[in-house]
Design an enzyme around this catalytic site. Structure first.
Site: not given
Length: 791
Positions: A18, A20, A120, A463, A636, A674, A687, A725
């Site tokens: 990681r 970057w 994702n 949460g 998604e 989301c 449903d 975000h």
């Protein structure tokens, strides 16, 4: 047959460890200069290219690297800067303007962020508001020249194609001041229309941007570039004949602009829509996904053939999952492709960019040997591509290596990990299990209201609370066995207690324990359920510097012991207010994990649902009256073609209810989702039969509210009232405006007040400040309702 060469479509940006991400976050936190940031990220970029070169890939992508997001890169390259950020850009601080669009500032909210097709990965939605596009910099050329000069690589520049870029963009206009949906206080205009749904709008946008694409391609051609990759995944979605006409004319003009350039029109994630028309476009080559196409690309190739004068770039290794390929099977696939297109020049490549998988499995020695041998991350997938290419070219002995791949796959499939008799019996017995709540919603919600006694417009959070440096450091120390289990648990309890006190001081109505023991909402459950295994360095990019480490669902899934009960019950012991139990639902776990590919995903989802059902029952027995089972990734994962929607949604609802329907009427089930176009799945949301649903909405400026105007939703709901975000703390007036906009279509006795999403990635001070303003806004609106009721 024609020539066969190996290629790649894109490489992970993060770096093996990681590097970057760390450079990006160090720059944002002012720990390093812009010069140092550029230097460190260049090192990662060149290292990625050199590795592909050493692995033997012949067509290496350049320009797929990004400081944040490739769609944002395209916007910025063409000068598409939202009006609210243009003043900053005029100060010539272009890099900070770029990041401001993605992250927002104190004065302006960030651009909308949403999922890249059915993955994702999140991209920044281009805003085409009062714009005059112009070429700021030929970004693909810049990175082509860098690779050539620094490493001697004759790269393949990569660019988001014009149709995909413009169909993913949104056009805006300012509303009239007296309009009830006028521009909000941060200056963000409301959506008027999107290019997705109207060929006329698409053509108007193409007319503005096509000259810029032509200029980019001409400059690439003039600089000696041979191949260029134009990514057009939108061509696997559904579009009509009018849009097809726009596509044809667009590519005709691009070909004429740079006739010597070999344009590879690259598609992925599904089968090509309008196969005959698209493969006939005037480009040098067409890239097709032969892994995630449900066999339809191969069937079309068999039925209609392929133009002899074009290159066929065949995606034959799965670029979205981590399982090793049986190369004998893939060799047969390649032979079928060659049989149907015998005279065509062939490129072998992954099914899509390797952005969606970890870098290498060499850093995972802790894994079970059978499992490790059955894995293939980005580097290993490129090895598979090279092997397949050599087997077709007959340039190297490959039979033993192909045999080895088959043995590895067979060993994993035949192992006890994937043949658990008790789990398989539970699946067979599902037909005998009632999968509905005891009472209908209207009856049970009355019992819940009496039991919980919450005020009008109850406030809560989704949460998680900030995972501070001390939280991460303590967890790391515990994993390294530098502190004992007891010391770690005491630390977690101190954090829970501190945040229960903070929430009570903020006067939130429904509290959470904060999830300080969890690295990730999916990975954590993967560590606790049988059939999952975590990785050490299996990181993939979700958005910006946000990296996730999806667990591997490698075997049959089963419940081992209570997962969340200890922390939730401890939190509840500290307060009289209700504390929510927090779980992640099956479809999100699947969509955010690397899932075994030897059985249907629906079977895996039901295994997870059965395991989580036991956890839900443990929480209820422990006295937890609100249990949130999050499905943020449900939308998604929706297939890109509507003909596959019904089965996917039916399976999703079944696995969710399998998790949640074993409780009493008095237990309130919540869920969270989301960013998405929820109008597509409103019936599915109903449903699910959750008592309360919360939905991210703030970045899209409440577009989802229109869905509730058209679809009567009779359960309780919270539409996120501010964006988590972004580090920006919203004003009370702004939050009130978002609440009031929602209350125009949702009755106040059904509405909850909450942020857009979990607060894990935010800093503590901005979290508390934003929540304080959220509660204040709620109090003021409650007061307004009270005054109205007294008149």
């Amino acid at each position: 047959m024609g020539n066969v060469i190996s290629s790649n479509l894109g490489y992970p940006r993060l770096g093996e460890k990681r590097e970057w991400k760390h450079a990006l976050e160090d720059y944002w936190s002012h720990k390093i200069s812009q010069e140092e940031f550029v230097k460190r990220t260049k090192e990662v970029r060149l290292s990625n290219l050199k590795k592909q070169q050493e692995l033997g890939i012949e067509l290496i992508p350049v320009g797929d690297f990004s400081y944040y997001d490739h769609v944002l890169d395209t916007s910025f390259m063409f000068g598409v800067i939202p009006k609210r950020f243009q003043a900053k850009n005029e100060a010539h601080d272009q890099l900070d303007t770029y990041f401001s669009i993605a992250r927002g500032t104190k004065q302006a909210i960030a651009s909308e962020m949403t999922k890249w097709f059915n993955t994702n990965y999140h991209y920044i939605v281009p805003e085409l508001e009062d714009f005059a596009p112009h070429l700021v910099e030929n970004r693909p050329l810049k990175y082509y020249l860098e690779a050539k000069e620094e490493l001697g690589i004759e790269g393949k520049p990569v660019l988001v194609g014009p149709i995909t870029f413009l169909k993913l963009a949104k056009t805006y206009k300012e509303d009239e001041p007296e309009s009830e949906t006028s521009t909000c206080s941060c200056g963000h205009a409301h959506v008027l229309e999107t290019a997705k749904c109207d060929a006329r709008i698409l053509q108007d946008l193409v007319d503005k941007f096509l000259p810029l694409y032509k200029q980019v391609l001409r400059e690439l051609e003039d600089s000696g570039v041979e191949y260029v990759q134009l990514d057009e995944p939108i061509l696997v979605t559904e579009y009509d004949q009018a849009e097809l006409a726009v596509i044809k004319s667009t590519y005709q003009e691009l070909q004429e602009a740079a006739p010597k350039l070999k344009i590879i029109l690259q598609t992925y994630f599904e089968s090509l829509t309008h196969y005959q028309e698209i493969v006939a476009l005037p480009v040098a080559g067409i890239g097709l996904d032969f892994v995630h196409d449900f066999g339809e690309n191969l069937a079309a190739l068999s039925q209609y053939g392929f133009p002899k004068d074009k290159i066929l770039a065949a995606g034959v290794i799965d670029g979205r999952n981590v399982w090793r390929s049986n190369l004998h099977a893939q060799q047969k696939l390649v032979k079928s492709i060659v049989e149907y297109a015998p005279e065509v020049e062939l490129i072998l490549q992954p099914s899509n960019s390797l952005l969606h998988v970890p870098v290498t499995k060499k850093n995972e020695p802790q894994l079970d040997s059978i499992l490790l041998n059955g894995l293939s991350f980005a580097d290993e997938k490129l090895n598979e591509i090279v092997l397949l290419t050599q087997s077709v070219q007959h340039t190297a002995p490959t039979n033993s290596l192909l045999d080895e791949s088959k043995r590895a796959v067979d060993q994993l499939n035949q192992s006890e990990h994937r043949n658990h008799p008790e789990v398989q019996k539970e699946l067979r017995d599902l037909k005998n299990l009632k999968n509905e709540r005891h009472s209908i919603y209207n009856k049970r919600i009355q019992k819940q209201h009496k039991n919980l006694a919450l005020p009008l417009l109850p406030t809560t959070t989704i949460g998680s609370f900030p995972q501070t440096q001390i939280v991460r450091q303590t967890r790391a120390s515990w994993k390294k066995q530098e502190i004992s289990n007891h010391e770690y648990e005491e630390f977690i309890q101190r954090e829970i207690k501190r945040w229960i006190q903070i929430q009570e001081e903020l006067e939130l109505d429904v509290l959470v324990h904060g999830e300080f023991e969890r690295t990730d909402m999916v990975e954590y459950f993967g560590q606790k359920l049988s059939g999952f295994v975590p990785t050490l360095y299996g990181w993939v990019q979700s958005y910006g510097s946000r990296a996730v480490r999806p667990p591997l669902v490698y075997g049959d899934v089963s419940f081992v012991e209570p997962i969340t009960v200890k922390e939730t019950v401890y939190a509840q012991s500290l307060t009289e207010k209700p504390v929510k139990g927090m779980l992640t639902a099956p479809i999100t776990i699947i969509n955010w994990s690397f899932v075994r590919d030897d059985i249907p995903k629906a079977d895996v989802a039901n295994q997870i649902g059965l395991a989580l059902r036991k956890e839900v029952n443990h929480l209820e027995k422990a006295g937890i009256h609100i249990i949130q089972v999050d499905e943020p990734a449900l939308r998604e994962g929706l297939p890109l073609k509507k003909k596959r929607w019904a089965k996917y949604l039916k399976d999703a609802v079944y696995s969710f209810k399998l998790t949640t329907t074993g409780v009493k009427d008095e237990t309130q089930i919540h869920t969270h989702m989301c960013y998405a176009e929820f109008e597509d799945i409103m019936e599915t949301i109903r449903d699910l039969d959750a008592d309360v649903i919360s939905i991210e909405t703030s970045r899209s400026q409440g577009e989802i509210i229109a869905s509730f105007e058209e679809f009567h939703y009779d359960k309780e709901i919270g539409l996120g009232v501010y964006d988590i975000h972004s580090p920006r703390v919203p004003e009370v007036s702004e939050i009130k405006q978002n609440i009031k906009r929602a209350l125009k279509v949702i009755p106040e006795n059904q509405f909850w007040i909450n942020p857009d999403c979990g607060l894990k990635t935010r800093k503590e001070e901005e979290t508390i400040a934003a929540l304080r303003k959220m509660v204040q806004a709620t109090k003021e609106i409650r007061q307004e309702y009270e005054e109205k009721s007294q008149k």
